[in-house]
Design a protein around this motif. Structure first.
Motif, PDB file in Angstrom:
ATOM      1  N   TYR A  75       0.629  -1.336  -0.164  1.00  0.00           N
ATOM      2  CA  TYR A  75       0.019   0.211   0.071  1.00  0.00           C
ATOM      3  C   TYR A  75       0.880   1.298   0.064  1.00  0.00           C
ATOM      4  O   TYR A  75       0.566   2.297  -0.890  1.00  0.00           O
ATOM      5  CB  TYR A  75      -0.955  -0.032   1.257  1.00  0.00           C
ATOM      6  N   GLY A  76       1.977   1.359   0.781  1.00  0.00           N
ATOM      7  CA  GLY A  76       2.953   2.463   0.989  1.00  0.00           C
ATOM      8  C   GLY A  76       3.426   2.515  -0.343  1.00  0.00           C
ATOM      9  O   GLY A  76       3.715   3.787  -0.837  1.00  0.00           O
ATOM     10  N   ASN A  77       4.058   1.312  -0.971  1.00  0.00           N
ATOM     11  CA  ASN A  77       4.872   1.486  -2.402  1.00  0.00           C
ATOM     12  C   ASN A  77       3.757   2.265  -3.302  1.00  0.00           C
ATOM     13  O   ASN A  77       4.198   2.963  -4.217  1.00  0.00           O
ATOM     14  CB  ASN A  77       5.035   0.105  -2.690  1.00  0.00           C
ATOM     15  N   SER A  78       2.655   1.871  -3.351  1.00  0.00           N
ATOM     16  CA  SER A  78       1.734   2.309  -4.220  1.00  0.00           C
ATOM     17  C   SER A  78       1.371   3.843  -4.095  1.00  0.00           C
ATOM     18  O   SER A  78       1.358   4.338  -5.114  1.00  0.00           O
ATOM     19  CB  SER A  78       0.322   1.767  -4.114  1.00  0.00           C
ATOM     20  N   LEU A  79       1.170   4.393  -2.970  1.00  0.00           N
ATOM     21  CA  LEU A  79       0.918   5.762  -2.572  1.00  0.00           C
ATOM     22  C   LEU A  79       2.232   6.425  -2.890  1.00  0.00           C
ATOM     23  O   LEU A  79       2.211   7.581  -3.690  1.00  0.00           O
ATOM     24  CB  LEU A  79       0.730   5.779  -0.903  1.00  0.00           C
ATOM     25  N   ILE A  80       3.189   6.034  -2.532  1.00  0.00           N
ATOM     26  CA  ILE A  80       4.526   6.802  -2.873  1.00  0.00           C
ATOM     27  C   ILE A  80       4.626   6.895  -4.545  1.00  0.00           C
ATOM     28  O   ILE A  80       4.907   7.913  -4.924  1.00  0.00           O
ATOM     29  CB  ILE A  80       5.919   6.125  -2.278  1.00  0.00           C
ATOM     30  N   ILE A  81       4.448   5.749  -5.180  1.00  0.00           N
ATOM     31  CA  ILE A  81       4.902   5.976  -6.696  1.00  0.00           C
ATOM     32  C   ILE A  81       3.629   6.791  -7.322  1.00  0.00           C
ATOM     33  O   ILE A  81       3.919   7.596  -8.115  1.00  0.00           O
ATOM     34  CB  ILE A  81       4.667   4.540  -7.150  1.00  0.00           C
ATOM     35  N   SER A  82       2.462   6.532  -6.820  1.00  0.00           N
ATOM     36  CA  SER A  82       1.296   7.374  -7.456  1.00  0.00           C
ATOM     37  C   SER A  82       1.261   8.816  -7.201  1.00  0.00           C
ATOM     38  O   SER A  82       1.312   9.591  -8.288  1.00  0.00           O
ATOM     39  CB  SER A  82       0.005   6.748  -6.967  1.00  0.00           C
ATOM     40  N   VAL A 146       9.554   2.429 -12.006  1.00  0.00           N
ATOM     41  CA  VAL A 146       8.315   2.422 -12.324  1.00  0.00           C
ATOM     42  C   VAL A 146       7.853   4.085 -12.520  1.00  0.00           C
ATOM     43  O   VAL A 146       7.103   4.102 -13.495  1.00  0.00           O
ATOM     44  CB  VAL A 146       7.512   2.046 -11.100  1.00  0.00           C
ATOM     45  N   ILE A 147       8.458   4.925 -12.124  1.00  0.00           N
ATOM     46  CA  ILE A 147       8.189   6.330 -12.082  1.00  0.00           C
ATOM     47  C   ILE A 147       8.479   6.915 -13.396  1.00  0.00           C
ATOM     48  O   ILE A 147       7.577   7.481 -14.096  1.00  0.00           O
ATOM     49  CB  ILE A 147       8.427   7.083 -10.939  1.00  0.00           C
ATOM     50  N   LEU A 148       9.830   6.942 -13.924  1.00  0.00           N
ATOM     51  CA  LEU A 148      10.314   7.644 -14.927  1.00  0.00           C
ATOM     52  C   LEU A 148       9.483   7.361 -16.238  1.00  0.00           C
ATOM     53  O   LEU A 148       9.562   8.469 -16.961  1.00  0.00           O
ATOM     54  CB  LEU A 148      11.960   7.184 -15.085  1.00  0.00           C
ATOM     55  N   PRO A 149       9.273   6.350 -16.534  1.00  0.00           N
ATOM     56  CA  PRO A 149       8.625   6.263 -17.887  1.00  0.00           C
ATOM     57  C   PRO A 149       7.509   6.744 -18.023  1.00  0.00           C
ATOM     58  O   PRO A 149       6.805   7.026 -19.061  1.00  0.00           O
ATOM     59  CB  PRO A 149       8.387   4.739 -18.027  1.00  0.00           C
ATOM     60  N   MET A 150       6.650   6.947 -16.992  1.00  0.00           N
ATOM     61  CA  MET A 150       5.520   7.753 -16.706  1.00  0.00           C
ATOM     62  C   MET A 150       5.420   9.248 -16.600  1.00  0.00           C
ATOM     63  O   MET A 150       4.271   9.791 -16.483  1.00  0.00           O
ATOM     64  CB  MET A 150       4.684   6.965 -15.699  1.00  0.00           C
ATOM     65  N   VAL A 151       6.489   9.741 -16.627  1.00  0.00           N
ATOM     66  CA  VAL A 151       6.794  11.274 -15.993  1.00  0.00           C
ATOM     67  C   VAL A 151       6.043  12.128 -17.017  1.00  0.00           C
ATOM     68  O   VAL A 151       5.460  13.105 -16.651  1.00  0.00           O
ATOM     69  CB  VAL A 151       8.157  11.623 -15.579  1.00  0.00           C
ATOM     70  N   LEU A 207      -5.482   7.517 -11.277  1.00  0.00           N
ATOM     71  CA  LEU A 207      -5.881   6.175 -11.660  1.00  0.00           C
ATOM     72  C   LEU A 207      -5.265   5.164 -12.283  1.00  0.00           C
ATOM     73  O   LEU A 207      -5.004   4.065 -12.064  1.00  0.00           O
ATOM     74  CB  LEU A 207      -7.410   6.610 -12.226  1.00  0.00           C
ATOM     75  N   SER A 208      -4.505   5.921 -13.336  1.00  0.00           N
ATOM     76  CA  SER A 208      -3.559   4.973 -14.200  1.00  0.00           C
ATOM     77  C   SER A 208      -2.329   4.469 -13.413  1.00  0.00           C
ATOM     78  O   SER A 208      -2.190   3.250 -13.445  1.00  0.00           O
ATOM     79  CB  SER A 208      -3.049   5.807 -15.275  1.00  0.00           C
ATOM     80  N   SER A 209      -1.854   5.502 -12.589  1.00  0.00           N
ATOM     81  CA  SER A 209      -0.697   4.827 -11.706  1.00  0.00           C
ATOM     82  C   SER A 209      -1.077   3.964 -10.738  1.00  0.00           C
ATOM     83  O   SER A 209      -0.489   3.127 -10.347  1.00  0.00           O
ATOM     84  CB  SER A 209       0.087   6.032 -11.198  1.00  0.00           C
ATOM     85  N   TRP A 210      -2.001   4.391 -10.167  1.00  0.00           N
ATOM     86  CA  TRP A 210      -2.556   3.164  -9.195  1.00  0.00           C
ATOM     87  C   TRP A 210      -2.894   1.930  -9.450  1.00  0.00           C
ATOM     88  O   TRP A 210      -2.639   0.781  -8.725  1.00  0.00           O
ATOM     89  CB  TRP A 210      -3.761   3.904  -8.165  1.00  0.00           C
ATOM     90  N   ASN A 211      -3.445   1.790 -10.533  1.00  0.00           N
ATOM     91  CA  ASN A 211      -3.869   0.695 -11.208  1.00  0.00           C
ATOM     92  C   ASN A 211      -2.874  -0.158 -11.999  1.00  0.00           C
ATOM     93  O   ASN A 211      -3.134  -1.194 -12.673  1.00  0.00           O
ATOM     94  CB  ASN A 211      -5.088   0.768 -12.048  1.00  0.00           C
ATOM     95  N   ASN A 212      -1.636   0.475 -12.338  1.00  0.00           N
ATOM     96  CA  ASN A 212      -0.859  -0.069 -13.136  1.00  0.00           C
ATOM     97  C   ASN A 212      -0.159  -1.534 -12.830  1.00  0.00           C
ATOM     98  O   ASN A 212       0.319  -1.494 -11.501  1.00  0.00           O
ATOM     99  CB  ASN A 212       0.432   0.998 -13.540  1.00  0.00           C
ATOM    100  N   THR A 227       3.870  -3.156  -5.822  1.00  0.00           N
ATOM    101  CA  THR A 227       2.722  -2.452  -5.471  1.00  0.00           C
ATOM    102  C   THR A 227       1.430  -3.240  -5.294  1.00  0.00           C
ATOM    103  O   THR A 227       1.551  -4.459  -5.189  1.00  0.00           O
ATOM    104  CB  THR A 227       2.505  -1.498  -6.937  1.00  0.00           C
ATOM    105  N   LEU A 228       0.245  -2.518  -4.974  1.00  0.00           N
ATOM    106  CA  LEU A 228      -0.794  -3.382  -4.556  1.00  0.00           C
ATOM    107  C   LEU A 228      -1.266  -4.175  -5.660  1.00  0.00           C
ATOM    108  O   LEU A 228      -1.655  -5.498  -5.365  1.00  0.00           O
ATOM    109  CB  LEU A 228      -1.905  -2.263  -4.165  1.00  0.00           C
ATOM    110  N   PRO A 229      -1.442  -3.864  -6.862  1.00  0.00           N
ATOM    111  CA  PRO A 229      -1.875  -4.734  -7.908  1.00  0.00           C
ATOM    112  C   PRO A 229      -0.964  -5.901  -7.786  1.00  0.00           C
ATOM    113  O   PRO A 229      -1.658  -7.201  -8.023  1.00  0.00           O
ATOM    114  CB  PRO A 229      -1.888  -4.042  -9.295  1.00  0.00           C
ATOM    115  N   ILE A 230       0.248  -5.998  -7.858  1.00  0.00           N
ATOM    116  CA  ILE A 230       1.244  -7.262  -7.895  1.00  0.00           C
ATOM    117  C   ILE A 230       0.929  -7.850  -6.678  1.00  0.00           C
ATOM    118  O   ILE A 230       0.882  -9.304  -6.671  1.00  0.00           O
ATOM    119  CB  ILE A 230       2.650  -6.732  -8.172  1.00  0.00           C
ATOM    120  N   GLY A 231       1.363  -7.238  -5.488  1.00  0.00           N
ATOM    121  CA  GLY A 231       0.952  -7.873  -4.335  1.00  0.00           C
ATOM    122  C   GLY A 231      -0.151  -8.796  -4.122  1.00  0.00           C
ATOM    123  O   GLY A 231      -0.372  -9.704  -3.687  1.00  0.00           O
TER     124      GLY A 231
END
Length: 279
Positions: A75-82, A146-151, A207-212, A227-231
């Protein structure tokens, strides 16, 4: 049309919208109800509205809050990344879209066509070279991978460019006369005017980042970086399926998106409509 007929039509339209809303909410309602059922009931009946009140329980949520530390790490990983993805994407994409819309420079049309071309290319085609780039830069299994390609997302650049076309250029000229720098014009004058577009894109990018799922699945390796989807996907194995924890955990993942939409929903529609009609 008389007032009575107008009132009848209004009631019919409202009833129709309520029906469509209930249909749209049906999966979420059934998911929430199923999150209070034990695993045995879920295996027997699946996700349904067949509710047996005496079998509803809080054990699934109790387990998540007291005995599932890995869930909160995901959950924390997803929040930070999003959050980081939203902030960086809004910052850089708005600057690029603003420049393509309001500045005349050599190659502007070429760069805009390039953005459109990348926008038409499915991300699945870009994953292999991006993954090789992450390996070469030794960023695999990090937040940066995870972040850089989506910046700088092409869809965000296109959206901000379309929105910025409707901004008054006279404000830029007046600011230059007053001695304001180009960065000052953007941050102090133009960026506040782009508020609705920023709010709309914050929801879409969040939404896109959270569900990625697919890209983080490629670049993340260790369990504590998932992240949450993988976990949540790891709870389904050939040796056992923790559907009770999976469904309760899925319900918890909806909360940040709801909060994000509540904060920005007043600007969401106006940001989309204005950005969509400017040429």
């Amino acid at each position: 049309m008389s007032k009575q007929n107008h009132a009848i039509v209004k009631w019919i339209v409202n009833i129709g919208f309520i029906i469509f809303a209930l249909i749209a909410l049906f999966p979420i309602i059934s998911l929430v109800i199923s999150s209070f059922m034990p695993s045995s009931e879920l295996m027997r009946n699946g996700i349904s509205f067949n509710i047996t009140m005496e079998k509803l329980q809080l054990d699934n949520y109790t387990y998540i809050f007291s005995q599932a530390p890995e869930y909160w790490a995901w959950y924390g990983n997803s929040l930070i990344i999003s959050v980081v993805t939203i902030v960086l994407s809004l910052f850089f994409s708005s600057m690029v879209g603003y420049a393509l819309a309001l500045y005349n420079f050599k190659g502007r049309n070429f760069f805009f066509i390039l953005v459109l071309f990348i926008l038409m290319v499915p991300f699945e085609i870009l994953m292999l070279p991006l993954f090789q780039l992450m390996i070469n830069t030794q960023l695999v299994d990090t937040y940066f991978a995870v972040i850089l390609p989506m910046v700088v997302a092409p869809v965000a650049v296109f959206f901000f460019r379309q929105y910025a076309l409707g901004l008054p250029k006279e404000l830029m000229d007046a600011a230059r006369i007053d001695g304001t720098t180009e960065y000052g014009i953007f941050f102090k004058i133009m960026l506040p005017l782009m508020g609705p577009s920023l709010a709309a894109m914050a929801i879409l990018q969040g939404l896109s980042s959270w569900n990625n799922f697919l890209w983080p699945l490629l670049v993340l390796r260790s369990n504590d970086m998932f992240t949450l989807p993988i976990g949540l996907a790891t709870l389904l194995t050939p040796y056992g399926n923790n559907y009770d924890v999976l469904i309760a955990g899925s319900v918890m993942t909806i909360i940040p998106i709801i909060i994000l939409f509540i904060f920005f929903q007043r600007y969401f529609v106006s940001g989309l409509t204005v950005g969509g009609v400017k040429g």
